[in-house]
Design an enzyme around this catalytic site. Structure first.
Site, PDB file in Angstrom:
ATOM      1  N   THR A   1       0.837  -1.112   0.075  1.00 54.00           N
ATOM      2  CA  THR A   1       0.314  -0.548  -0.080  1.00 54.00           C
ATOM      3  C   THR A   1       1.325   1.351   0.476  1.00 54.00           C
ATOM      4  O   THR A   1       0.592   2.623  -0.152  1.00 54.00           O
ATOM      5  CB  THR A   1      -1.198  -0.434   1.133  1.00 54.00           C
ATOM      6  OG1 THR A   1      -0.085  -0.037   2.819  1.00 54.00           O
ATOM      7  CG2 THR A   1      -1.614  -1.150   0.900  1.00 54.00           C
TER       8      THR A   1
ATOM      9  N   CYS B   1       2.152   2.963   9.574  1.00 57.29           N
ATOM     10  CA  CYS B   1       1.026   3.081  10.533  1.00 57.29           C
ATOM     11  C   CYS B   1       1.478   2.917  12.011  1.00 57.29           C
ATOM     12  O   CYS B   1       2.757   2.484  11.947  1.00 57.29           O
ATOM     13  CB  CYS B   1      -0.385   1.927  10.108  1.00 57.29           C
ATOM     14  SG  CYS B   1      -1.095   2.428   8.370  1.00 57.29           S
TER      15      CYS B   1
ATOM     16  N   CYS C   1      -0.462   6.831   7.275  1.00 60.94           N
ATOM     17  CA  CYS C   1      -1.658   6.251   7.178  1.00 60.94           C
ATOM     18  C   CYS C   1      -2.910   7.787   8.089  1.00 60.94           C
ATOM     19  O   CYS C   1      -3.038   7.936   8.768  1.00 60.94           O
ATOM     20  CB  CYS C   1      -2.145   5.727   7.622  1.00 60.94           C
ATOM     21  SG  CYS C   1      -3.826   4.244   8.335  1.00 60.94           S
TER      22      CYS C   1
ATOM     23  N   ASP D   1      16.792  12.308  50.461  1.00 62.85           N
ATOM     24  CA  ASP D   1      14.974  13.525  50.120  1.00 62.85           C
ATOM     25  C   ASP D   1      14.044  12.417  51.404  1.00 62.85           C
ATOM     26  O   ASP D   1      13.823  11.686  51.701  1.00 62.85           O
ATOM     27  CB  ASP D   1      14.633  12.815  49.144  1.00 62.85           C
ATOM     28  CG  ASP D   1      13.375  13.907  49.410  1.00 62.85           C
ATOM     29  OD1 ASP D   1      12.027  13.962  50.075  1.00 62.85           O
ATOM     30  OD2 ASP D   1      13.122  15.188  48.489  1.00 62.85           O
TER      31      ASP D   1
END
Length: 537
Positions: free
Chosen positions: A7, A11, A42, A486
């Site tokens: 095609t 995608c 796409c 911390d």
């Protein structure tokens, strides 16, 4: 990216289209590599309209650093040579590394970024097509048209028309604002160079960018709204709440109602001049959040950079599913993850600003640090005229910090009206960091080498490992930073049941650090959960 030879389309892996035959499929690491191989995006899954790749925050190597710099628009401003200089390699070697790892060179990767920005502007605003071209970073309208045709197989105007038809021909609020004067400039329609002069976007004023615009406190020329794609779940209230409690007066403002949209806004220092952003988080029907940004800019050329920096600030490209799944394995963290899915690690829109804020905030409360920084911004920050209520100035640059914060004088009584009313050692640390930022010896930017950044920070007087780790977490997006020592992390771990309440502090810190090793490579996200647990006590 998944490309299908039968095609000519690539995608997203999650595309709902019919699964192609395996022999027709080729996988690419980036959309740019798919573009270079001759594939187009796409139209169904819109691979160019999704959040960014979280891998670039995970990777600490030169390729990851390069991708962060390209995302920040460095190639649009300085070309491949500027990218190579920041990475410490030759331009040829940078090109070779990126092609070997990602299948595309730096220019192709930057071109893919421009295509993403252009599509967002075409479908989300009513800016003239010429303005979209320059806002996306293209050097000419012809280059823009060619890229859109190659990537999306349609003309730019058709891409916009299809989006409008899909929306029922109802322009978005952002499009209406852009058409009604959101672009804030006259003469924006036309061809390349029609009103701005050589090398400048149409309508852009030569004297209203960079330092001159900052000094004048000029009003923005461009205003537009854009959607901010984000992977769900997203802890919008926690993210904007974190920023709200640290908001510097005049530079930032937040409105977080119990119901309805949440808002956070701040001023921005961008390559072509000052600007601002207002982020709006709106709850949707499925329990998630939709995010949008209203931008004020001195130039359309800053659109891509502004969006990239806002996305980094809000950690929009993270993969919350992967983070939550990894942390939920620990029985102590599992309830915290369940209570706050999609937690994020906040970044920054200005690394130099973050360095100053981190040093000022050492060993004092968040509220106290906010007060000091507010006074500093009021004294040294350049004025800014914004349409967003509450935004009045920019955070001071490193040079402005040096000019406004006097060096401590041993034995002398400090000025009671000084902007930073901190101990002399801490003031000296702020000035030392600002000097290192000005002369370039402290590489605080998104493409910095993490080891070098930490080493340079702890080499400064009065800066320790905690501050270096915090800067790495927020400037580089380091997902695995651990802030040793911390006290809030210990408090949160105790509240969550990970530590015994009677443990002496040194032992508690050692025990927690040892346990946190199992949370790698997501210790920054675990720290956010523990901080939240500490605040809820």
């Amino acid at each position: 990216m998944t490309a299908v030879s039968s095609t000519g389309i690539y995608c997203r892996p999650s595309c709902p289209a019919r699964t192609p035959r395996r022999e027709h499929v080729t996988f690419y690491r980036t959309s740019a590599a798919a573009h270079e191989a001759g594939y187009r995006a796409c139209k169904r899954c819109l691979p160019e309209a999704t959040p960014g790749t979280p891998e670039w925050d995970l990777r600490r190597d030169a390729v990851g650093r390069a991708m962060r710099l390209i995302g920040d628009g460095l190639l649009d401003r300085g070309g491949v040579d500027a990218l190579a200089a920041e990475l410490g390699y030759t331009a040829r070697h940078v090109h070779r590394m990126l092609v070997a790892e990602l299948g595309a060179g730096p220019q192709a990767l930057a071109r893919a970024r421009r295509a993403q920005t252009a599509r967002a502007l075409l479908v989300g605003t009513a800016l003239p097509v010429t303005d979209v071209a320059f806002a996306a970073g293209f050097g000419s309208v012809r280059q823009f048209n060619d890229t859109i045709r190659e990537v999306f197989a349609v003309q730019p105007t058709e891409l916009r028309a299809r989006a409008r038809r899909a929306e029922g021909a109802v322009p978005s609020a952002g499009a209406a604002r852009a058409r009604a004067g959101g672009a804030g400039r006259s003469g924006t329609a036309g061809t390349a160079g029609s009103s701005g002069g050589p090398g400048r976007a149409p309508g852009e004023q030569a004297g209203a960018s960079g330092a001159s615009a900052r000094a004048l406190g000029v009003a923005p020329q461009v205003r537009l709204d854009l959607a901010l794609p984000v992977r769900q779940p997203y802890d919008a209230r926690g993210v904007l709440g974190f920023l709200a409690v640290r908001a510097v007066d005049g530079v930032e403002v937040a409105d977080l109602p119990d119901d309805g949209p949440l808002r956070y806004a701040r001023t921005l220092a961008l390559p072509h001049g000052p600007g601002a952003v207002e982020v709006v988080a709106t709850p949707d029907r499925r329990g998630g959040w939709r995010l949008s940004a209203r931008l004020e800019l001195a130039s359309l050329a800053d659109v891509g950079t502004a969006v990239s920096r806002v996305r980094r600030l809000l950690d929009l490209d993270a993969d919350p599913t992967a983070v939550d799944a990894a942390l939920a394995v620990d029985p102590v963290l599992a309830p915290l993850v369940a209570a706050t899915p999609g937690i994020r690690v906040l970044g920054t829109v200005d690394p130099a600003e973050l360095v100053v804020r981190a040093i000022v905030g050492q060993q004092i409360s968040v509220a106290a640090a906010r007060g000091h920084l507010g006074r500093l911004a009021a004294v040294a920050g350049a004025p800014y005229a914004s349409a967003i209520p509450g935004l009045e100035r920019l955070f001071p640059t490193s040079k402005e910090v040096l000019a406004a914060v006097p060096a401590p004088v041993p034995g002398a009584d400090p000025d009671p009206d000084r902007p930073l009313r901190l101990p002399a050692r801490q003031v000296a640390a702020v000035r030392a960091a600002a000097e290192a930022l000005v002369d370039g010896s402290l590489p605080a930017h998104v493409g910095a080498d993490p080891v070098t950044l930490r080493e340079r920070l702890v080499a400064l007087p009065g800066v320790g490992p905690w501050t270096a780790a915090y800067v790495a977490m927020r400037v580089l997006g380091d997902p695995d930073a651990w802030l040793a020592g911390d006290v809030a992390l210990v408090a949160g771990a105790t509240a969550a049941g990970a530590l015994d309440a009677g443990l002496p502090k040194p032992a508690a810190h050692r025990t927690l650090a040892a346990r946190a090793a199992a949370w790698s490579p997501w210790r920054s996200y675990a720290a956010m959960h523990l901080w939240r647990a500490a605040a809820a006590r």
